[in-house]
Design a protein around this motif. Structure first.
Motif, PDB file in Angstrom:
ATOM      1  N   ASP A  50      63.698  38.313  96.241  1.00 28.37           N
ATOM      2  CA  ASP A  50      63.756  39.995  96.587  1.00 28.37           C
ATOM      3  C   ASP A  50      65.065  40.558  96.455  1.00 28.37           C
ATOM      4  N   ARG A  51      66.201  39.900  97.205  1.00 31.80           N
ATOM      5  CA  ARG A  51      67.249  40.513  97.237  1.00 31.80           C
ATOM      6  C   ARG A  51      67.915  40.470  95.704  1.00 31.80           C
ATOM      7  N   HIS A  52      67.531  39.727  94.878  1.00 27.83           N
ATOM      8  CA  HIS A  52      68.023  39.612  93.496  1.00 27.83           C
ATOM      9  C   HIS A  52      67.115  40.408  92.532  1.00 27.83           C
ATOM     10  N   ASP A  53      66.280  41.436  93.208  1.00 27.26           N
ATOM     11  CA  ASP A  53      65.502  42.359  92.307  1.00 27.26           C
ATOM     12  C   ASP A  53      64.766  41.473  90.915  1.00 27.26           C
ATOM     13  N   THR A  54      63.974  40.375  91.688  1.00 23.77           N
ATOM     14  CA  THR A  54      62.973  39.564  90.909  1.00 23.77           C
ATOM     15  C   THR A  54      61.884  40.422  90.604  1.00 23.77           C
ATOM     16  N   ASP A  55      61.279  40.386  89.597  1.00 28.71           N
ATOM     17  CA  ASP A  55      59.896  41.157  89.540  1.00 28.71           C
ATOM     18  C   ASP A  55      58.835  40.333  89.559  1.00 28.71           C
ATOM     19  N   LEU A  56      58.878  38.952  89.279  1.00 33.51           N
ATOM     20  CA  LEU A  56      57.747  38.090  89.414  1.00 33.51           C
ATOM     21  C   LEU A  56      58.192  36.612  90.012  1.00 33.51           C
TER      22      LEU A  56
END
Ligand code: TXA
Ligand code: MG
Length: 349
Positions: free
Chosen positions: A313-319
């Motif tokens: 989440d902290r690495h801005d993952t979408d999926l």
């Protein structure tokens, strides 16, 4: 509010640190502390206003009841009534430890701990910091997991800071928790004992003590509303969408993951997988693949699941792609958390 973050020795907690935290609890403030499962957000369970602060800090609905944590069996009589002999049998084997029992609540207990119910959840944790704090506070401590409602539970003090900084008085930092998934919740108030949430104590271990224990998960989506607390499907979710893959043929499952990942990446999404070491090594073509541990080592996988979801989440993952861990031992609890993180989105291959 300024949140005090205080380091504490996880094996031999410093008495002065524990005394300060216990004083805050007795004064009606919120203190987050490590247990062997996940970090808990503690409040004096005898203080209605203090319990109220938990719901506000976590943004949690009042309908979701809270576990009362106790230091010794003597405290059971203060908060429950009509405790069946099976509870003592189970406590003898599993307490202190990752088992929560649902029992009949004493009328004198604040309604806020389990609004609209005559029951109360009770657990005696094993973590030395939790034990020291409970002993010093000399009150039962109501504590849900120390995360914002529906997010993955906190397994480090940094996770608690991420969600609750500025909303609570103190966080005791005793390092990462050793189990990494929440306690098993067992309802002893029904005609047949029933597991409401699989967790740190496996079903197999429980059934060794009482073979009649049932487990029939009835997951409820938010739209349908939740009749049984804590059974909502959206729970433990990262911000990213999660897809859970399952199937008997491991190779076919991994190929399918690669196909889905490629298609979604093509559409511009940041795709990551969170897998066992073996699965991670066999998967090709993905930008980000995080390892949870060896496939046979469910303890290690459990310890890293929530931290892994939060890190992505902290690495801005979408999926985020996950794979079915099986149902043996801790696998049942892992499957439950993964299914909820995925909000029920399962791809069967
Ligand atoms: O490992 C754990 O259990 C952690 C640590 C801090 O002890 N606590 C935890 O609390 O996970 P929480 O509030 O996040 O989850 C407690 C679960 C919820 O699903 C809640 O609905 C259920 O236990 N529960 C609590 N009281 C209940 C009751 N009286 N009847 C039925 N379910 C109850
Ligand atoms: Mg929780």
């Amino acid at each position: 509010m300024q949140t005090q973050l205080v380091k504490v020795n996880s094996q031999e907690p410093e008495p002065e640190v524990i005394a300060t935290a216990a004083e805050l609890l007795r004064a009606g403030e919120l203190v987050a502390f490590p247990t062997e499962t996940v970090y808990g957000l503690g409040a004096n369970a005898l203080d209605c206003d203090a319990l109220g602060k938990i719901f506000t800090a976590k943004q949690r609905p009042r309908s979701d009841p809270i576990i009362a944590h106790i230091a010794d069996l003597g405290q059971l009589d203060e908060i429950t009534r009509g405790v069946p002999s099976s509870a003592y049998r189970l406590a003898d084997v599993f307490w202190p430890g990752p088992l929560t029992l649902i029992l009949q609540r004493k009328d004198s207990m604040p309604e806020a701990i389990a609004e609209g119910r005559s029951t109360i959840a009770v657990r005696m944790p094993a973590h030395p910091v939790a034990r020291a704090l409970l002993e010093k506070a000399r009150v039962p401590v109501g504590a849900p997991s120390a995360n914002t409602f529906t997010r993955p539970s906190a397994t480090t003090a940094a996770h608690v800071m991420e969600d609750l900084s500025g909303r609570i008085a103190m966080i005791l930092d005793g390092g990462p928790t050793s189990i990494g998934l929440e306690s098993t919740v067992l309802d002893l108030t029904a005609a047949t004992p029933r597991v409401l949430r699989p967790g740190g104590v496996s079903l197999e271990a429980l059934r060794d003590v009482d073979p009649t224990i049932e487990f029939q998960p009835a997951y409820v989506s938010e739209q349908e509303g939740s009749h049984s607390p804590g059974q909502m499907l959206k729970h433990y979710s990262p911000r990213a969408r999660v897809l859970l893959f399952r199937g008997d043929d491991r190779k076919a499952v991994l190929r399918r993951m690669e196909e889905v990942a490629a298609a979604e990446a093509q559409a511009g999404l940041r795709v990551a997988a969170l897998l066992s070491d073996e699965d991670a090594a066999a998967l090709t073509g993905l930008q980000t693949v995080e390892r949870l541990g060896p496939v046979q080592d469910l303890d290690r996988i459990a310890r890293h699941l929530f931290a892994g979801l939060r890190a992505l989440d902290r690495h801005d993952t979408d999926l985020i792609l996950l794979r079915d861990p099986g149902r043996k031992g801790l696998g049942a609890a892992l499957w439950d958390r993964m299914l909820r993180a995925a909000e029920g989105e399962v791809i069967t291959c």
